[in-house]
Design a protein around this motif. Structure first.
Motif, PDB file in Angstrom:
ATOM      1  N   LYS A  64     -15.686  63.302  45.656  1.00  0.00           N
ATOM      2  CA  LYS A  64     -16.663  64.345  46.290  1.00  0.00           C
ATOM      3  C   LYS A  64     -15.499  65.640  46.311  1.00  0.00           C
ATOM      4  N   TRP A  66     -14.178  69.777  46.706  1.00  0.00           N
ATOM      5  CA  TRP A  66     -14.497  71.092  47.448  1.00  0.00           C
ATOM      6  C   TRP A  66     -14.043  72.122  46.568  1.00  0.00           C
ATOM      7  N   PHE A  71     -19.455  71.679  48.047  1.00  0.00           N
ATOM      8  CA  PHE A  71     -19.004  70.315  47.664  1.00  0.00           C
ATOM      9  C   PHE A  71     -19.883  70.068  46.120  1.00  0.00           C
ATOM     10  N   ALA A 106     -12.175  65.907  48.700  1.00  0.00           N
ATOM     11  CA  ALA A 106     -12.940  65.657  50.089  1.00  0.00           C
ATOM     12  C   ALA A 106     -12.983  64.332  50.333  1.00  0.00           C
TER      13      ALA A 106
END
Length: 112
Positions: A64, A66, A71, A106
């Motif tokens: 994930k 950013w 996101f 993330a």
């Protein structure tokens, strides 16, 4: 002779100025933007361990990321790890190569 009415076309908003449309798009992205998550040293070390584990056994990673307030989630195998530039190159399921910087991560999950 009947009156020709344009119906809905007459009442739709007229976005004829490109500057106006660009400002609306920018406003929408600013409203949808989220803050960058704070990741401490222990989480970062855990992410690095998961990345090395997935690379060693050729497992899929779910990363994930950013970027610019939003996101994005990528699933793929790790193709290359650049320790100096602090980049990960993921080979996605559709065959494309995605470059992910360590600062953008993330969360990381291993898909076995």
């Amino acid at each position: 002779m009947p009156l020709k009415d344009r119906g809905k076309i007459k009442w739709q908003p007229a976005h004829f100025m490109p500057e106006h449309r660009a400002m609306l798009r920018k406003l929408e992205t600013e409203q949808m933007a989220q803050d960058k998550p704070l990741i401490d040293e222990y989480e970062l070390e855990d992410y690095e361990n998961k990345i090395h584990y997935a690379m060693e056994y050729a497992f899929f990673l779910i990363v994930k990321v950013w970027r610019e307030g939003l996101f994005h989630e990528y699933t793929g195998r790790e193709n290359r790890l650049d320790g100096i530039g602090r980049n990960i190159y993921l080979e996605l399921e559709d065959g494309f190569l995605e470059k992910v910087m360590f600062d953008e991560i993330a969360s990381v999950e291993v898909k076995e």
